[in-house]
Design a protein around this motif. Structure first.
Motif, mmCIF file in Angstrom:
data_model
loop_
_atom_site.group_PDB
_atom_site.id
_atom_site.type_symbol
_atom_site.label_atom_id
_atom_site.label_comp_id
_atom_site.label_asym_id
_atom_site.label_seq_id
_atom_site.Cartn_x
_atom_site.Cartn_y
_atom_site.Cartn_z
ATOM 1 N N MET A 249 -0.376 -4.199 -6.364
ATOM 2 C CA MET A 249 -0.101 -5.606 -6.097
ATOM 3 C C MET A 249 -0.952 -6.105 -4.939
ATOM 4 S SD MET A 249 3.542 -7.478 -5.377
ATOM 5 C CE MET A 249 4.046 -7.168 -7.055
ATOM 6 N N SER A 250 -1.331 -7.354 -4.993
ATOM 7 C CA SER A 250 -2.104 -7.973 -3.914
ATOM 8 C C SER A 250 -1.171 -8.695 -2.956
ATOM 9 C CB SER A 250 -3.104 -8.980 -4.490
ATOM 10 O OG SER A 250 -2.418 -10.077 -5.077
ATOM 11 N N ARG A 251 -1.696 -9.018 -1.762
ATOM 12 C CA ARG A 251 -0.928 -9.808 -0.792
ATOM 13 C C ARG A 251 -0.539 -11.168 -1.382
ATOM 14 N NH1 ARG A 251 -1.972 -8.907 4.815
ATOM 15 N NH2 ARG A 251 -2.280 -11.134 5.105
ATOM 16 N N GLN A 252 -1.505 -11.773 -2.084
ATOM 17 C CA GLN A 252 -1.246 -13.087 -2.684
ATOM 18 C C GLN A 252 -0.161 -13.001 -3.749
ATOM 19 O OE1 GLN A 252 -4.196 -11.684 -2.287
ATOM 20 N NE2 GLN A 252 -5.414 -13.042 -0.968
ATOM 21 N N GLY A 253 -0.162 -11.883 -4.480
ATOM 22 C CA GLY A 253 0.848 -11.690 -5.516
ATOM 23 C C GLY A 253 2.238 -11.632 -4.935
ATOM 24 N N PHE A 254 2.406 -10.897 -3.837
ATOM 25 C CA PHE A 254 3.735 -10.816 -3.231
ATOM 26 C C PHE A 254 4.095 -12.120 -2.544
ATOM 27 C CE2 PHE A 254 6.766 -9.689 0.134
ATOM 28 C CZ PHE A 254 7.792 -9.202 -0.679
ATOM 29 N N TRP A 255 3.102 -12.801 -2.004
ATOM 30 C CA TRP A 255 3.333 -14.117 -1.383
ATOM 31 C C TRP A 255 3.980 -15.068 -2.400
ATOM 32 C CZ3 TRP A 255 1.529 -15.412 3.697
ATOM 33 C CH2 TRP A 255 1.710 -16.741 4.060
ATOM 34 N N ASN B 7 0.808 -1.227 0.000
ATOM 35 C CA ASN B 7 0.000 0.000 0.000
ATOM 36 C C ASN B 7 0.840 1.276 0.000
ATOM 37 O OD1 ASN B 7 -2.733 -0.960 -0.028
ATOM 38 N ND2 ASN B 7 -2.424 -1.717 2.043
ATOM 39 N N LEU B 8 2.155 1.131 -0.059
ATOM 40 C CA LEU B 8 3.021 2.312 -0.078
ATOM 41 C C LEU B 8 2.796 3.134 -1.344
ATOM 42 C CD1 LEU B 8 6.453 0.914 1.199
ATOM 43 C CD2 LEU B 8 5.006 2.591 2.360
ATOM 44 N N LYS B 9 2.866 4.437 -1.176
ATOM 45 C CA LYS B 9 2.792 5.373 -2.294
ATOM 46 C C LYS B 9 4.174 5.989 -2.501
ATOM 47 C CE LYS B 9 -1.752 5.023 -2.674
ATOM 48 N NZ LYS B 9 -1.939 3.881 -1.797
ATOM 49 N N LEU C 267 13.005 3.032 -9.170
ATOM 50 C CA LEU C 267 12.307 4.282 -9.485
ATOM 51 C C LEU C 267 12.880 4.993 -10.710
ATOM 52 C CD1 LEU C 267 11.813 5.648 -5.854
ATOM 53 C CD2 LEU C 267 10.023 4.827 -7.398
ATOM 54 N N SER C 268 14.082 4.625 -11.109
ATOM 55 C CA SER C 268 14.724 5.301 -12.237
ATOM 56 C C SER C 268 14.200 4.838 -13.596
ATOM 57 C CB SER C 268 16.240 5.097 -12.183
ATOM 58 O OG SER C 268 16.565 3.726 -12.379
ATOM 59 N N GLY C 269 13.366 3.807 -13.625
ATOM 60 C CA GLY C 269 12.844 3.368 -14.921
ATOM 61 C C GLY C 269 11.922 2.164 -14.869
ATOM 62 N N ALA C 270 12.224 1.206 -14.005
ATOM 63 C CA ALA C 270 11.447 -0.038 -13.948
ATOM 64 C C ALA C 270 9.999 0.221 -13.538
ATOM 65 C CB ALA C 270 12.103 -1.027 -12.980
ATOM 66 N N ARG C 271 9.796 1.140 -12.595
ATOM 67 C CA ARG C 271 8.430 1.418 -12.138
ATOM 68 C C ARG C 271 7.577 1.960 -13.277
ATOM 69 N NH1 ARG C 271 5.884 6.035 -10.430
ATOM 70 N NH2 ARG C 271 3.990 5.680 -9.160
ATOM 71 N N ASP C 272 8.072 2.931 -14.020
ATOM 72 C CA ASP C 272 7.317 3.503 -15.138
ATOM 73 C C ASP C 272 7.013 2.462 -16.200
ATOM 74 O OD1 ASP C 272 7.101 5.967 -14.043
ATOM 75 O OD2 ASP C 272 8.715 6.896 -15.194
ATOM 76 N N LEU D 189 3.916 0.442 -14.889
ATOM 77 C CA LEU D 189 2.658 1.119 -14.590
ATOM 78 C C LEU D 189 1.748 1.237 -15.801
ATOM 79 C CD1 LEU D 189 3.594 4.076 -12.226
ATOM 80 C CD2 LEU D 189 2.131 2.132 -11.684
ATOM 81 N N GLU D 190 0.470 1.032 -15.574
ATOM 82 C CA GLU D 190 -0.545 1.250 -16.606
ATOM 83 C C GLU D 190 -0.876 2.746 -16.669
ATOM 84 O OE1 GLU D 190 -3.241 0.060 -19.569
ATOM 85 O OE2 GLU D 190 -1.811 -1.188 -18.462
ATOM 86 N N ASP D 191 -1.075 3.327 -15.476
ATOM 87 C CA ASP D 191 -1.377 4.753 -15.362
ATOM 88 C C ASP D 191 -0.122 5.475 -14.882
ATOM 89 O OD1 ASP D 191 -2.289 7.284 -14.829
ATOM 90 O OD2 ASP D 191 -3.641 6.704 -13.196
ATOM 91 N N LYS D 192 0.484 6.283 -15.731
ATOM 92 C CA LYS D 192 1.741 6.944 -15.397
ATOM 93 C C LYS D 192 1.582 7.983 -14.290
ATOM 94 C CE LYS D 192 3.663 4.525 -18.610
ATOM 95 N NZ LYS D 192 4.384 3.304 -18.230
ATOM 96 N N ASN D 193 0.344 8.393 -14.006
ATOM 97 C CA ASN D 193 0.100 9.358 -12.927
ATOM 98 C C ASN D 193 -0.199 8.680 -11.596
ATOM 99 O OD1 ASN D 193 0.328 11.692 -14.604
ATOM 100 N ND2 ASN D 193 -1.719 11.261 -15.420
ATOM 101 N N SER D 194 -0.183 7.361 -11.591
ATOM 102 C CA SER D 194 -0.496 6.609 -10.373
ATOM 103 C C SER D 194 0.542 6.885 -9.287
ATOM 104 C CB SER D 194 -0.544 5.116 -10.677
ATOM 105 O OG SER D 194 -0.666 4.361 -9.490
ATOM 106 N N GLN D 195 0.078 6.874 -8.031
ATOM 107 C CA GLN D 195 0.972 7.053 -6.877
ATOM 108 C C GLN D 195 1.432 5.721 -6.293
ATOM 109 O OE1 GLN D 195 2.199 10.112 -5.449
ATOM 110 N NE2 GLN D 195 1.566 10.632 -7.532
ATOM 111 N N ILE D 196 0.956 4.609 -6.868
ATOM 112 C CA ILE D 196 1.357 3.282 -6.387
ATOM 113 C C ILE D 196 2.870 3.140 -6.480
ATOM 114 C CG2 ILE D 196 1.249 0.803 -6.854
ATOM 115 C CD1 ILE D 196 -1.524 1.324 -8.090
ATOM 116 N N LEU D 197 3.499 2.684 -5.400
ATOM 117 C CA LEU D 197 4.946 2.483 -5.439
ATOM 118 C C LEU D 197 5.291 1.197 -6.177
ATOM 119 C CD1 LEU D 197 7.792 3.354 -4.670
ATOM 120 C CD2 LEU D 197 7.487 2.167 -2.468
#
Length: 295
Positions: free
Chosen positions: A216-222, A153-155, A191-196, A199-207
């Motif tokens: 990402m879901s809990r199950q996804g990270f699991w 849930n980090l932004k 953050l220098s490139g992989a995140r962008d 992302l589907e939405d480039k304005n998203s605050q999702i980290l």
């Protein structure tokens, strides 16, 4: 019955500031209870329910080999419901008061060795966006000891790279947690490139985004942590919470102040954090008994 359960959940959310996971668990437990009361005992509403009815449901869970922790949580949910219904004047008495939770044997937290932690963190080593993301997530999880729900849930606004800390939001308050050089390096790389790229939405605050560019879901990270544990050849059952336990135990083992560890973990009671001191002392005793010639 379902409407009254939903009313309780709404009350918990607004008045008790409960987490989403707690609310989902309570609702799931209470829907199972309502189904049993209706289908097995023929009860049409909670006003008809007796203490014996609730005890029969508890016995039903035992008979179906439910785990003591699940039974205890279900009883807590039931107590919360009937206390709420009494306050609302929907029932005339709290018939859940006499319910007793089963004794739960406390297990020592699962702790990874420092060697296994390093092996795990070294697994995502490629330059593909997913691997760069996975590296950053694993490094940050071990560097801060946050819960997986807090991690996903980090932004981006929660991360201060220059000062080396994150702002973590739990159900009750915010806390500031520092991270070290390795986590900082991995985050900067992500953050220098992989995140962008993810992302589907480039304005998203999702980290941290999943492969579909969404949160990402809990199950996804699991699944991610299970995959890298297997790749590292670690036979023990590794979960996201194992890294949280390991973070705390390794800090305490290296002399960290217990109050500081409590604050970073977000424990409301220091007795919860004390278990890592006890664990460290237990391991020291074990090493001593094995190694000292006159033990």
């Amino acid at each position: 019955m379902e409407q009254q359960i939903d009313a309780l959940i709404q009350y918990m959310h607004e008045k008790k500031n409960t987490s989403t996971n707690t609310e989902l668990s309570y609702r799931r437990d209470l829907i199972k209870l309502a189904d049993y009361l209706q289908s097995t005992l023929g009860k049409k509403n909670f006003g008809e329910v007796t203490g014996e009815d609730l005890k029969s449901y508890v016995q039903h869970m035992f008979d179906n080999n439910a785990a003591p922790t699940s039974i205890s949580r279900s009883i807590a949910s039931t107590k919360a419901l009937f206390s709420y219904l009494l306050d609302q004047g929907i029932v005339k008495e709290d018939v859940a008061l006499t319910l007793k939770s089963p004794k739960i044997e406390k297990k020592e937290p699962s702790i990874m060795s420092k060697k296994d932690v390093m092996k795990l963190l070294d697994q995502p080593s490629g330059n593909a966006p997913k691997q760069v993301r996975d590296k950053a997530m694993l490094e940050l999880l071990y560097a801060t000891g946050i819960r997986v729900s807090e991690l996903i849930n980090l932004k981006t606004s929660d991360v201060n790279l220059s000062m080396g800390f994150i702002v973590c939001h739990d159900a009750h308050k915010e806390r500031i947690i520092p991270f070290g050089a390795k986590a900082k390096e991995s985050l900067m790389n992500y953050l220098s490139g992989a995140r962008d790229a993810m992302l589907e939405d480039k304005n998203s605050q999702i980290l941290f985004a999943n492969c579909s560019g969404e949160a990402m879901s809990r199950q996804g990270f699991w699944k991610i942590i299970k995959y890298y544990a297997k790749k590292a050849g670690i036979e023990a059952d590794i979960t996201p919470h194992t890294l949280r336990h390991s973070f705390a135990a390794h800090l305490v083992e290296n002399g960290a102040d217990l109050r500081s560890v409590q604050e970073m973990l977000g424990h409301s009671d220091i007795s919860t954090t004390q278990i890592y001191v006890n664990l460290t002392q237990s391991r020291l005793r074990e090493v001593y008994d094995k190694a000292h010639p006159r033990s």
